[in-house]
Design an enzyme around this catalytic site. Structure first.
Site, PDB file in Angstrom:
ATOM      1  N   GLY A   2       1.016  -1.098   0.136  1.00 22.04           N
ATOM      2  CA  GLY A   2       0.066   0.091   0.054  1.00 22.04           C
ATOM      3  C   GLY A   2       0.803   1.333   0.045  1.00 22.04           C
ATOM      4  CB  ALA A   3       0.899   4.124  -2.181  1.00 23.90           C
ATOM      5  NE  ARG A  53       5.567  -3.446  -4.371  1.00 21.49           N
ATOM      6  CZ  ARG A  53       4.046  -3.563  -4.172  1.00 21.49           C
ATOM      7  NH1 ARG A  53       3.343  -3.298  -2.994  1.00 21.49           N
ATOM      8  NH2 ARG A  53       3.259  -3.950  -5.276  1.00 21.49           N
ATOM      9  CD  GLN A  61      -3.301  -6.859  -3.167  1.00 22.38           C
ATOM     10  OE1 GLN A  61      -3.823  -7.690  -3.670  1.00 22.38           O
ATOM     11  NE2 GLN A  61      -2.075  -6.528  -3.652  1.00 22.38           N
ATOM     12  CG  ASP A 114       0.153   2.152  -5.634  1.00 23.72           C
ATOM     13  OD1 ASP A 114      -0.951   1.564  -5.930  1.00 23.72           O
ATOM     14  OD2 ASP A 114       1.067   1.651  -4.916  1.00 23.72           O
ATOM     15  CG  ASN A 166      -5.089   1.818  -7.363  1.00 16.91           C
ATOM     16  OD1 ASN A 166      -4.433   1.905  -6.431  1.00 16.91           O
ATOM     17  ND2 ASN A 166      -6.396   1.219  -7.137  1.00 16.91           N
ATOM     18  CE  LYS A 167      -2.291  -4.146  -6.473  1.00 16.95           C
ATOM     19  NZ  LYS A 167      -1.025  -4.808  -6.779  1.00 16.95           N
TER      20      LYS A 167
HETATM   21  O1  MRU Z   1       0.517  -4.013  -4.483  1.00 12.56           O
HETATM   22  P1  MRU Z   1       0.127  -3.322  -3.505  1.00 12.56           P
HETATM   23  O2  MRU Z   1      -0.963  -4.108  -2.515  1.00 12.56           O
HETATM   24  O3  MRU Z   1       0.931  -2.292  -2.551  1.00 12.56           O
HETATM   25  O4  MRU Z   1      -1.074  -2.114  -4.296  1.00 12.56           O
HETATM   26  C1  MRU Z   1      -1.629  -1.342  -3.334  1.00 12.56           C
HETATM   27  C2  MRU Z   1      -2.537  -0.492  -4.287  1.00 12.56           C
HETATM   28  O5  MRU Z   1      -2.699  -0.478  -5.306  1.00 12.56           O
HETATM   29  C3  MRU Z   1      -3.305   0.603  -3.447  1.00 12.56           C
HETATM   30  O6  MRU Z   1      -4.640   0.725  -4.065  1.00 12.56           O
HETATM   31  C4  MRU Z   1      -2.688   1.667  -3.449  1.00 12.56           C
HETATM   32  O7  MRU Z   1      -1.358   1.405  -2.974  1.00 12.56           O
HETATM   33  C5  MRU Z   1      -3.471   2.886  -2.486  1.00 12.56           C
HETATM   34  S1  MRU Z   1      -3.256   2.359  -0.965  1.00 12.56           S
HETATM   35  C6  MRU Z   1      -4.078   3.513   0.192  1.00 12.56           C
END
Ligand code: MRU
Length: 340
Positions: free
Chosen positions: A52-53, A89, A189, A230, A240-241
């Site tokens: 999560g960012a 990352r 997730q 992100d 984003n994801k």
């Molecule tokens: O690969 P991850 O689980 O780190 O990806 C997270 C996401 O894509 C979230 O939507 C993003 O980080 C925003 S979280 C507040």
């Protein structure tokens, strides 16, 4: 606002040690891993112990404190640790943002005690930003059911969450009737983390596999899709994801509104458009396997980008702690970030 609907934390600092709730094991097991050096934290970020960012930015800030404790004034060693953290990352700009905020202090020879004050401030400011975004985003919702993707809650941030923060606030204010969450392959997730957080906080949640989102929208069940980010580029494009872009296309087709919730630390005015955002490619095994067991036919390969980019024109609102940008574009993003 009372602390109800927010009982989970992803990281904590205890006696010169950083503790991370191991998100790979949730919801089956709640295990706190202990870290005393920054390279181990960089590995934990890469391995998704914490994800999560905003959460990885905060974690990296605490890791700089660990580095300072370990290397006691050896600037070159601390800067090398910061490079390792930055390489953990590539997509979430919050990671680089937090390290850049720590850098002047490190370069000025700040003590570990002073660095800890800064890391704690980054953490607290993130929670405050999330609560503000929760209010601003909830005010846009006029009832109905919402759909979210991935995990954007307390586990993905300092606490409370971005998109999930809006959902928490909207639920508390009685502004939404039901929460749908995509399971979010390949790391799940949604089903492992978002569902865990919401159940934990007493908010009912219904899971669907990503492929069901179109049918859910066609059935008229969704008024808003609400996601985090992100990295948001200077023109309002949103990384984003993986799967977020598909939801945005579906939302526009079905007349469903699309909200992105992210703190200013996720906005990267140095990245012109979504085309310039580095997209993390992860191990194909994450797609070929499930819970550590190979499920794909032997010999098959997999494409595994962790994120995608949603063009700004598909976004109805970007909610930040500085305010809401409706129909984002370069001018609106510039105005938001310059405070005009
Ligand atoms: O690969 P991850 O689980 O780190 O990806 C997270 C996401 O894509 C979230 O939507 C993003 O980080 C925003 S979280 C507040």
């Amino acid at each position: 606002m009372p602390q109800s609907h927010d009982n989970v934390r992803a990281m904590r600092w205890r006696e010169d040690t950083l503790e991370l709730l191991d998100q790979r094991l949730l919801p089956a097991e709640e295990r706190w891993n202990r870290y005393r050096d920054a390279p181990a934290v960089a590995q934990a970020i890469h391995d998704m112990v914490v994800r999560g960012a905003p959460a990885i930015g905060i974690t990296a800030a605490y890791a700089v404190v660990l580095s300072s404790l370990q290397h006691e004034g050896d600037l070159a060693a601390i800067l090398a640790d910061m490079d390792r953290l930055a390489a953990a990352r590539p997509t979430a700009v919050n990671l680089f943002w937090a390290l850049e905020r720590m850098r002047p202090l490190v370069e000025a020879g700040a003590t570990a005690e002073r660095l800890l004050v800064e890391a704690r401030a980054i953490h607290e400011e993130d929670i405050a930003a999330n609560r503000r975004m929760g209010e601003l985003g909830a005010a846009l919702i006029e009832g109905g059911e919402v759909l979210t993707h991935c995990n954007t809650g307390s586990l993905a941030t300092g606490g409370y969450g971005t998109a999930l923060g809006v959902i928490r606030s909207a639920w508390a204010a009685g502004r939404i009737e039901a929460v749908h969450a995509d399971e979010t392959r390949p790391w799940l997730q949604g089903s492992r983390l978002t569902a865990w957080e919401l159940v934990h906080d007493g908010i009912p949640v219904t899971l669907n596999c990503e492929g069901a989102a179109a049918a859910l929208m066609r059935a008229g069940r969704v008024s808003w899709v609400i996601v985090g980010s992100d990295r948001i580029a200077a023109n309002g494009d949103v990384a984003n994801k993986i799967g977020t872009y598909a939801l945005a296309v579906l939302a526009r087709h079905h007349g469903v509104r699309f909200m992105v919730v992210a703190p200013a630390s996720t906005i990267d005015m140095g990245t012109e458009s979504g085309n310039d955002i580095p997209i993390e490619q992860r191990d194909p095994d994450e797609v070929l396997s499930l819970a550590g067991r190979r499920v794909a036919a032997e010999g098959a390969q997999a494409w595994n980008p962790a994120f995608d980019v949603t063009p700004a024109e598909l976004v109805d609102a970007i909610v930040t702690e500085r305010g809401v940008v409706e129909r984002p574009d370069s001018a609106a993003m510039r105005a938001l970030m310059s405070g005009s």
